[in-house]
Design a protein around this motif. Structure first.
Motif, PDB file in Angstrom:
ATOM      1  N   GLY A   1     -15.578  14.074 -18.587  1.00  0.00           N
ATOM      2  CA  GLY A   1     -14.510  13.159 -18.245  1.00  0.00           C
ATOM      3  C   GLY A   1     -14.840  11.771 -18.745  1.00  0.00           C
ATOM      4  O   GLY A   1     -15.720  11.586 -19.599  1.00  0.00           O
ATOM      5  N   SER A   2     -14.166  10.782 -18.211  1.00  0.00           N
ATOM      6  CA  SER A   2     -14.361   9.417 -18.690  1.00  0.00           C
ATOM      7  C   SER A   2     -15.791   8.929 -18.508  1.00  0.00           C
ATOM      8  O   SER A   2     -16.371   8.328 -19.406  1.00  0.00           O
ATOM      9  CB  SER A   2     -13.386   8.480 -17.962  1.00  0.00           C
ATOM     10  OG  SER A   2     -13.473   7.174 -18.469  1.00  0.00           O
TER      11      SER A   2
ATOM     12  N   LYS B   1     -11.525  19.317 -24.131  1.00  0.00           N
ATOM     13  CA  LYS B   1     -12.191  18.016 -24.138  1.00  0.00           C
ATOM     14  C   LYS B   1     -13.161  17.836 -25.301  1.00  0.00           C
ATOM     15  O   LYS B   1     -13.637  16.722 -25.547  1.00  0.00           O
ATOM     16  CB  LYS B   1     -12.957  17.817 -22.821  1.00  0.00           C
ATOM     17  CG  LYS B   1     -12.076  17.758 -21.589  1.00  0.00           C
ATOM     18  CD  LYS B   1     -12.918  17.544 -20.337  1.00  0.00           C
ATOM     19  CE  LYS B   1     -12.052  17.444 -19.087  1.00  0.00           C
ATOM     20  NZ  LYS B   1     -12.856  17.223 -17.869  1.00  0.00           N
TER      21      LYS B   1
ATOM     22  N   SER C   1      -6.324   7.389 -22.802  1.00  0.00           N
ATOM     23  CA  SER C   1      -5.665   8.558 -23.400  1.00  0.00           C
ATOM     24  C   SER C   1      -4.160   8.544 -23.181  1.00  0.00           C
ATOM     25  O   SER C   1      -3.415   9.148 -23.958  1.00  0.00           O
ATOM     26  CB  SER C   1      -6.261   9.846 -22.834  1.00  0.00           C
ATOM     27  OG  SER C   1      -6.102   9.896 -21.422  1.00  0.00           O
TER      28      SER C   1
ATOM     29  N   PHE D   1     -11.065   5.264 -24.607  1.00  0.00           N
ATOM     30  CA  PHE D   1     -11.026   5.869 -23.283  1.00  0.00           C
ATOM     31  C   PHE D   1      -9.622   5.895 -22.685  1.00  0.00           C
ATOM     32  O   PHE D   1      -9.400   6.519 -21.653  1.00  0.00           O
ATOM     33  CB  PHE D   1     -11.987   5.127 -22.347  1.00  0.00           C
ATOM     34  CG  PHE D   1     -13.423   5.331 -22.705  1.00  0.00           C
ATOM     35  CD1 PHE D   1     -14.148   6.385 -22.168  1.00  0.00           C
ATOM     36  CD2 PHE D   1     -14.053   4.500 -23.622  1.00  0.00           C
ATOM     37  CE1 PHE D   1     -15.465   6.594 -22.517  1.00  0.00           C
ATOM     38  CE2 PHE D   1     -15.378   4.693 -23.976  1.00  0.00           C
ATOM     39  CZ  PHE D   1     -16.084   5.747 -23.428  1.00  0.00           C
TER      40      PHE D   1
ATOM     41  N   LYS E   1     -12.372  15.221 -28.395  1.00  0.00           N
ATOM     42  CA  LYS E   1     -12.589  13.824 -28.021  1.00  0.00           C
ATOM     43  C   LYS E   1     -14.076  13.558 -27.817  1.00  0.00           C
ATOM     44  O   LYS E   1     -14.587  12.503 -28.200  1.00  0.00           O
ATOM     45  CB  LYS E   1     -11.821  13.508 -26.740  1.00  0.00           C
ATOM     46  CG  LYS E   1     -11.847  12.037 -26.332  1.00  0.00           C
ATOM     47  CD  LYS E   1     -11.054  11.188 -27.304  1.00  0.00           C
ATOM     48  CE  LYS E   1     -10.894   9.770 -26.800  1.00  0.00           C
ATOM     49  NZ  LYS E   1     -10.091   8.935 -27.734  1.00  0.00           N
TER      50      LYS E   1
ATOM     51  N   LEU F   1      -8.184  11.182 -19.975  1.00  0.00           N
ATOM     52  CA  LEU F   1      -9.408  10.459 -19.662  1.00  0.00           C
ATOM     53  C   LEU F   1      -9.044   9.349 -18.688  1.00  0.00           C
ATOM     54  O   LEU F   1      -9.368   9.391 -17.504  1.00  0.00           O
ATOM     55  CB  LEU F   1     -10.026   9.877 -20.935  1.00  0.00           C
ATOM     56  CG  LEU F   1     -10.798  10.828 -21.838  1.00  0.00           C
ATOM     57  CD1 LEU F   1     -11.304  10.086 -23.053  1.00  0.00           C
ATOM     58  CD2 LEU F   1     -11.939  11.466 -21.075  1.00  0.00           C
TER      59      LEU F   1
END
Length: 428
Positions: free
Chosen positions: A254-255, A281, A401, A399, A284, A422
């Protein structure tokens, strides 16, 4: 040190904690000039004719666990002693907001409540005793404050703060134990959240939890520094102190996990392995520096065994757990190298489970620690970190999205819950 990179060491005036940022030498501050016309207009229009008055504004109020947030008009009282009232321009949703919205930890439930802790905005007015902030300042709220005076703030080895540190149980202001939010109809209190409560057009925050940033830096990007990016990058830079040429594994992309990757990449890590059960994911993740991706669902062997295979059998120098899952935490620990491997815990663990380790396992030389807000002392270090980001140390734009109007906040929650975003940045 890696080729084509250079380091900048920052010795803060209030602390001897040093962090080192690495970024390409050819980047400059041109990006800083790209402030949006919206921000310029908001700054120009900020007239202090509401100071000392109650403000009526829109907020997204949580009335119960898992219930859709209700967009309604509320009353926001003036700031009291050592408090600041902020016009929020941008806010986004973190998994901590998602967990609080679901009410996963029963002891932390409090309703009605205004969630949100990742944002940026402009100071509307300040309360008595506030000297480091003024009307019109560009600021970001921070959930882990820094008063600068307590024994923790004076200690170089921690970023804790006695009165304004992160506290999910806190639901009111320190000055008088009251709330600055009230319902419009009955004037009943609406509780605060994580020192910030940014899902509101205006919020009141203790000055220890407000960081002033350069007015030339786009507030849209500065919002990313309130939580996720600072937490992840700081965990790599400050907590783990990732070295050039080292190997890293990140559990949860995740972020926060991808911010760890960005921080490790900036430090020159030779291999960064990402682990996540959502293969969507991975594209990215690779753009942000992940060199190898592992989907545990696609392997018969445990993730730590796959990681050891990818690192020649020894394991990684550093692992970061960003999921809040105790079984994943154990995999992260087992993926590190005997003798010196370090595991950094970043995920929020809402349940009562204990650490999934036997004490004797620590005699193998592997270590485990946790990181809050990436080890940054907020008011001391974040302004410089923001400057580093605008010089190219971290691309904050990567970051973001999704972007939505504030009124569609429930859609933003669904995007995060479904693993599709994100950070969904909302414009207020």
């Amino acid at each position: 040190m890696c080729d084509g990179r250079f380091s900048v060491q920052f010795q803060a005036e209030k602390s001897s904690l040093v962090y080192t940022a690495f970024y390409p030498q050819e980047r400059n501050c041109a990006e800083a000039a790209a402030k949006t016309s919206e921000e310029r207009s908001q700054t120009a229009d900020m007239v202090n004719n509401t100071a000392g008055q109650v403000i009526t504004c829109k907020a997204a109020v949580a009335w119960g666990p898992g219930q859709p947030l209700v967009m309604e008009e509320i009353l926001v009282d003036p700031p009291q002693k050592m408090e600041v009232r902020i016009k929020v321009l941008f806010t986004s949703i973190c998994h901590t907001d998602l967990s609080a919205w679901k009410g996963e930890n029963h002891s932390q439930r409090a309703y009605p409540r205004i969630l949100g802790h990742e944002a940026s905005g402009i100071v509307e007015s300040v309360g008595e005793g506030v000297t480091d902030l003024k009307e019109g300042d560009h600021v970001i709220p921070i959930f882990n404050g820094e008063c600068g005076e307590c024994e923790y703030c004076r200690c170089e080895r921690t970023n804790m703060c006695r009165d304004y540190g992160v506290n999910p149980m806190k639901k009111a202001m320190v000055a008088d134990g009251g709330c600055r939010f009230r319902t419009k109809e009955m004037g009943e209190p609406i509780f605060h959240f994580l020192n910030t409560s940014t899902f509101s057009e205006f919020t009141v925050i203790e000055s220890a939890c407000v960081v002033k940033v350069d007015p030339d830096f786009p507030l849209k990007k500065m919002a990313m520094l309130s939580c996720g990016v600072s937490t992840g990058v700081g965990a790599a830079w400050n907590t783990a102190d990732v070295k050039a040429g080292s190997t890293v594994a990140i559990f949860g992309l995740g972020s926060v996990g991808l911010a760890v990757a960005a921080g490790a990449r900036a430090r020159g890590a030779s291999k960064i392995i990402g682990v996540d059960i959502n293969p969507a994911k991975f594209v990215k993740a690779q753009a942000l520096g992940i060199s190898d991706c592992i989907n545990p669902k696609e392997h018969d062997t445990a993730s730590h065994e796959e990681i050891k295979r990818l690192t020649g059998g020894g394991g990684v120098d550093y692992s970061f757990e960003c999921t809040g899952n105790s079984a994943v935490l154990r995999e992260a620990f087992l993926s590190t190298h005997l003798g010196w491997g370090l595991t950094v815990l970043l995920g929020v663990h809402p349940g009562p489970k204990m650490l999934p380790l036997h004490p004797m396992e620590l005699f193998n030389g592997q270590q485990i620690t946790a990181s809050v807000f990436g080890g940054f002392k907020g008011k001391t270090h974040i302004p410089r970190f923001a400057e580093d980001c605008m010089h190219g140390a971290v691309n904050l734009e990567e970051f973001i999205s999704h972007e939505l109007p504030f009124e569609k906040i429930n859609e933003a929650f669904q995007l995060l819950q479904g693993g599709e975003s994100l950070r969904c940045l909302m414009h207020l």
